[in-house]
Design an enzyme around this catalytic site. Sequence first.
Site: not given
Length: 223
Positions: A87, A102
């Site tokens: 990710d 993130d």
Amino acid sequence: MPARQSFTDLKNLVLCDIGNTHIHFAQNYQLFSSAKEDLKRLGIQKEIFYISVNEENEKALLNCYPNAKNIAGFFHLETDYIGLGIDRQMACLAVNNGVVVDAGSAITIDLVKEGKHLGGCILPGLAQYIHAYKKSAKILEQPFKTLDSLEILPKNTRDAVNYGMILSVISCIQHLAKNQKIYLCGGDAKYLSAFLPHSVCKERLVFDGMEIALKKAGILECK
């Protein structure tokens, strides 16, 4: 994977980001999330391309959509970092220069320069900070409260807990970012962006990276 089918538009496929808590989708430029128990109800008919950081949730997706394809091996991100999560790789792939934050169950901060990942760090997510306070001492078990500013010192325990939590995250981001542009994604991105003047929220950042990866692999045609 057999001969790869080529798609001319994102409308013809579904992107899926399998996280530790939820499973996120991008379909026809719309974003939505699902718990693993509700996947079958989605009734997705189009081909699914996914990334995953959670094996159990990945199995749940494949049980419902066995033809879904993991794109982890379809691209290469230039980095010397060992064990960089898929990710994080996808988010960084979407940024040529800047700092990628993130803010999800954990808060990851990564630096990218001219398309190369230079390194990064990991902090607890805001919910994990609250959990840590709770385990530390009963008096520190305080509900989360949004703060409007870090300019005023707290004068009660609840504000002090939230102030310390937010300041530690913001200070770390600013220390690494210097004057670089900051790209935020994840559930707490919008809240953190209020304290970071050189930041922009990009809720599609991971999916933007996935789109780039599919184009590099020749699966999604470049326009």
